[in-house]
Design a protein around this motif. Structure first.
Motif, PDB file in Angstrom:
ATOM      1  N   THR A   1       0.917  -1.267  -0.014  1.00  0.00           N
ATOM      2  CA  THR A   1       0.112  -0.084  -0.143  1.00  0.00           C
ATOM      3  C   THR A   1       0.869   1.374  -0.152  1.00  0.00           C
ATOM      4  O   THR A   1       0.593   2.230  -0.667  1.00  0.00           O
ATOM      5  N   LEU A   2       1.942   1.177   0.994  1.00  0.00           N
ATOM      6  CA  LEU A   2       2.811   2.257   0.826  1.00  0.00           C
ATOM      7  C   LEU A   2       3.388   2.632  -0.609  1.00  0.00           C
ATOM      8  O   LEU A   2       3.432   3.798  -1.045  1.00  0.00           O
ATOM      9  N   LEU A   3       4.061   1.529  -1.083  1.00  0.00           N
ATOM     10  CA  LEU A   3       4.615   1.578  -2.459  1.00  0.00           C
ATOM     11  C   LEU A   3       3.535   2.086  -3.567  1.00  0.00           C
ATOM     12  O   LEU A   3       3.824   2.980  -4.252  1.00  0.00           O
ATOM     13  N   LEU A   4       2.448   1.790  -3.463  1.00  0.00           N
ATOM     14  CA  LEU A   4       1.145   2.223  -4.379  1.00  0.00           C
ATOM     15  C   LEU A   4       0.974   3.512  -4.306  1.00  0.00           C
ATOM     16  O   LEU A   4       0.913   4.352  -5.112  1.00  0.00           O
ATOM     17  N   LEU A   5       1.162   4.133  -2.849  1.00  0.00           N
ATOM     18  CA  LEU A   5       0.670   5.509  -2.668  1.00  0.00           C
ATOM     19  C   LEU A   5       2.088   6.232  -3.367  1.00  0.00           C
ATOM     20  O   LEU A   5       1.726   7.382  -3.813  1.00  0.00           O
ATOM     21  N   PHE A   6       3.173   5.884  -3.131  1.00  0.00           N
ATOM     22  CA  PHE A   6       4.374   6.375  -3.885  1.00  0.00           C
ATOM     23  C   PHE A   6       4.227   6.863  -5.315  1.00  0.00           C
ATOM     24  O   PHE A   6       4.502   7.776  -5.954  1.00  0.00           O
TER      25      PHE A   6
ATOM     26  N   ALA B   1      -6.778   4.146  -7.187  1.00  0.00           N
ATOM     27  CA  ALA B   1      -5.741   3.078  -7.138  1.00  0.00           C
ATOM     28  C   ALA B   1      -5.546   2.744  -5.714  1.00  0.00           C
ATOM     29  O   ALA B   1      -5.676   1.487  -5.471  1.00  0.00           O
ATOM     30  N   VAL B   2      -5.394   3.749  -4.756  1.00  0.00           N
ATOM     31  CA  VAL B   2      -5.091   3.491  -3.354  1.00  0.00           C
ATOM     32  C   VAL B   2      -6.475   3.247  -2.704  1.00  0.00           C
ATOM     33  O   VAL B   2      -6.862   2.571  -1.926  1.00  0.00           O
ATOM     34  N   GLY B   3      -7.357   4.406  -3.163  1.00  0.00           N
ATOM     35  CA  GLY B   3      -8.513   4.332  -2.154  1.00  0.00           C
ATOM     36  C   GLY B   3      -9.753   3.542  -2.702  1.00  0.00           C
ATOM     37  O   GLY B   3     -10.593   2.984  -1.973  1.00  0.00           O
TER      38      GLY B   3
ATOM     39  N   PRO C   1       7.186  10.674  11.829  1.00  0.00           N
ATOM     40  CA  PRO C   1       6.280  11.776  12.590  1.00  0.00           C
ATOM     41  C   PRO C   1       5.702  12.680  11.993  1.00  0.00           C
ATOM     42  O   PRO C   1       4.638  13.188  12.211  1.00  0.00           O
ATOM     43  N   GLU C   2       5.983  13.165  10.614  1.00  0.00           N
ATOM     44  CA  GLU C   2       5.048  13.997   9.640  1.00  0.00           C
ATOM     45  C   GLU C   2       3.907  13.367   9.297  1.00  0.00           C
ATOM     46  O   GLU C   2       2.790  14.111   9.177  1.00  0.00           O
ATOM     47  N   LEU C   3       3.931  12.134   8.921  1.00  0.00           N
ATOM     48  CA  LEU C   3       2.741  11.495   8.730  1.00  0.00           C
ATOM     49  C   LEU C   3       1.916  11.469   9.937  1.00  0.00           C
ATOM     50  O   LEU C   3       0.740  11.641   9.871  1.00  0.00           O
ATOM     51  N   ARG C   4       2.355  11.292  10.928  1.00  0.00           N
ATOM     52  CA  ARG C   4       1.485  11.216  12.154  1.00  0.00           C
ATOM     53  C   ARG C   4       0.935  12.691  12.567  1.00  0.00           C
ATOM     54  O   ARG C   4      -0.046  12.911  13.062  1.00  0.00           O
TER      55      ARG C   4
ATOM     56  N   ARG D   1      -4.436   6.922   7.795  1.00  0.00           N
ATOM     57  CA  ARG D   1      -4.230   5.686   8.978  1.00  0.00           C
ATOM     58  C   ARG D   1      -3.556   4.520   8.225  1.00  0.00           C
ATOM     59  O   ARG D   1      -2.931   3.989   8.759  1.00  0.00           O
ATOM     60  N   GLN D   2      -4.277   3.981   6.984  1.00  0.00           N
ATOM     61  CA  GLN D   2      -3.547   2.992   6.631  1.00  0.00           C
ATOM     62  C   GLN D   2      -2.113   2.997   6.109  1.00  0.00           C
ATOM     63  O   GLN D   2      -1.391   2.241   6.363  1.00  0.00           O
ATOM     64  N   LEU D   3      -1.627   4.307   5.691  1.00  0.00           N
ATOM     65  CA  LEU D   3      -0.230   4.674   5.645  1.00  0.00           C
ATOM     66  C   LEU D   3       0.452   4.636   6.886  1.00  0.00           C
ATOM     67  O   LEU D   3       1.455   4.083   7.011  1.00  0.00           O
ATOM     68  N   ALA D   4      -0.125   4.963   7.859  1.00  0.00           N
ATOM     69  CA  ALA D   4       0.426   5.030   9.233  1.00  0.00           C
ATOM     70  C   ALA D   4       0.923   3.503   9.663  1.00  0.00           C
ATOM     71  O   ALA D   4       1.588   3.707  10.617  1.00  0.00           O
ATOM     72  N   ALA D   5       0.063   2.715   9.374  1.00  0.00           N
ATOM     73  CA  ALA D   5       0.175   1.302   9.565  1.00  0.00           C
ATOM     74  C   ALA D   5       1.771   0.728   8.859  1.00  0.00           C
ATOM     75  O   ALA D   5       2.253  -0.307   9.205  1.00  0.00           O
TER      76      ALA D   5
END
Length: 384
Positions: free
Chosen positions: A96-101, A120-122, A201-204, A192-196
């Motif tokens: 999921t992280l890779l797909l977001l990038f 794609a991600v949502g 810290p910037e994502l948080r 939230r999905q990415l935070a997993a």
């Protein structure tokens, strides 16, 4: 949406991420995933597999291989010799992280990145995205197709620029809710999905900022749809659970001692959320955070917002002096000057500026709000 459709919405992007990580190009991978989902829809009506995610990964990868094999004998040999994945479980979080990038690749325009991320991600349909952005479905389909073509030659096997991803997610959040899909909630879900997948810290900080803003949404509008300023909001309508969650996430981010702009913005939002009334807002501390934000992200918009904090902490005249350093072309410039002039007792000047700001407003609700402020001052003037 049925339970099966909800499951597909969750699993589809994760499966797509697996295929992209294994080397499939974006467009071919998405076609393979769609075919696998269609097959699953036909087979799972009566009985689902024990591990639906693994089933979909296997089915989609086989369909991808079939597609690639059909292109040439050379590709068939490469796939047989090198690309066949090993057996074992797949988690989905890294994919999921890779797909977001990939969906937020710097080669894409912000609008294209937003559309592709939602698709794609949502896991949203093209029609849902088009409705949210108030454009014809064909227009949105073309935008997504162009984004896929742009990414056709890109191969992303390692994380890219997380800062770009965060800005795209914040763009999605700020689109709000104009269709059947609440984009603000979708941005929070994706964050939230990415935070997993990462403890950045910037994502948080971004997730905390979204939650703290989202907590105030029930009080931002009257039942008739009129805009309510922060100072006039009924704070009992704020979602205390979201505020508590946002503050907790923010504290965990700040504890990592890698300060960034989203953490600072979340800290400012948390101070507003912490004040029992508008008059009890800790403007001195908010001004300190704005000084930090200017150091990290010095933009005219931040400087204008800082001027408001100066006006609250040090007096309206000090705020007006701070505004004078901001270019007049910055959105809300006249509105901020109007507010500070009213605070300074210059009601005639404030009335004029509210009217100017109303004519330049970016939305109907904002225009109506500023027009009402001008009318209020006109009616309260001596001899009115």
């Amino acid at each position: 949406m049925t339970e099966l459709e909800e499951l597909f919405k969750d699993l589809g992007p994760r499966v797509l991420g697996v295929l992209v990580r294994r080397g499939a190009d974006f467009a071919t991978a998405e076609d393979a995933v769609q075919e696998a989902l269609l097959e699953a829809h036909q087979r799972w009506q009566d009985q689902r597999p024990a591990d639906p995610f693994a089933w979909l990964v296997t089915a989609a990868w086989r369909k991808h291989l079939d597609s690639v094999r059909s292109r040439s004998a050379r590709q068939r040999r490469e796939i047989a010799d090198h690309l066949e994945p090993g057996t074992g479980s797949v988690t989905g979080t890294d994919e999921t992280l890779l797909l977001l990038f990939l969906a937020c690749h710097p080669a894409l325009t912000p609008s294209a990145a937003v559309a592709l991320t939602l698709r794609a991600v949502g896991g949203l349909t093209t029609r849902q995205i088009a409705t949210a952005y108030l454009v014809p479905e064909a227009t949105m389909a073309q935008r997504i197709s162009r984004a896929k073509r742009t990414l056709a030659q890109e191969r992303l096997t390692e994380p890219g620029d997380l800062g770009v991803v965060l800005r795209v997610l914040y763009l999605i959040y700020n689109e709000g809710h104009t269709g059947e899909i609440d984009l603000a909630e979708e941005a929070i879900r994706l964050s939230r999905q990415l935070a997993a997948s990462t403890s950045d810290p910037e994502l948080r900080g971004l997730l905390a900022l979204m939650l703290l803003h989202h907590a105030r949404r029930p009080a931002r509008w009257t039942p008739a749809g009129a805009l309510v300023s922060l100072a006039d909001q009924n704070r009992t309508l704020w979602d205390s659970a979201l505020i508590a969650e946002g503050v907790e996430i923010l504290q965990s981010a700040l504890a990592q001692d890698r300060l960034g702009e989203f953490q600072v913005q979340a800290a400012i939002a948390a101070l507003h959320a912490d004040a029992p009334t508008a008059n009890e807002t800790d403007w001195t501390q908010i001004l300190e955070w704005y000084d930090e934000l200017m150091r990290l992200h010095p933009t005219p918009v931040v400087e204008l917002n800082r001027a408001v904090a100066v006006g609250e902490a040090d007096g309206a005249l000090a705020g007006l002096a701070a505004v004078a350093r901001v270019p007049e072309s910055v959105p809300r410039h006249a509105a901020v000057r109007a507010y500070l002039h009213e605070r300074a007792g210059n009601h005639s000047q404030a009335q004029t500026l509210y009217a100017v700001a109303a004519r330049a407003a970016g939305s109907e609700a904002e225009r109506d709000h500023l027009t009402l402020q001008a009318a209020r001052l006109r009616l309260s003037a001596p001899g009115a």
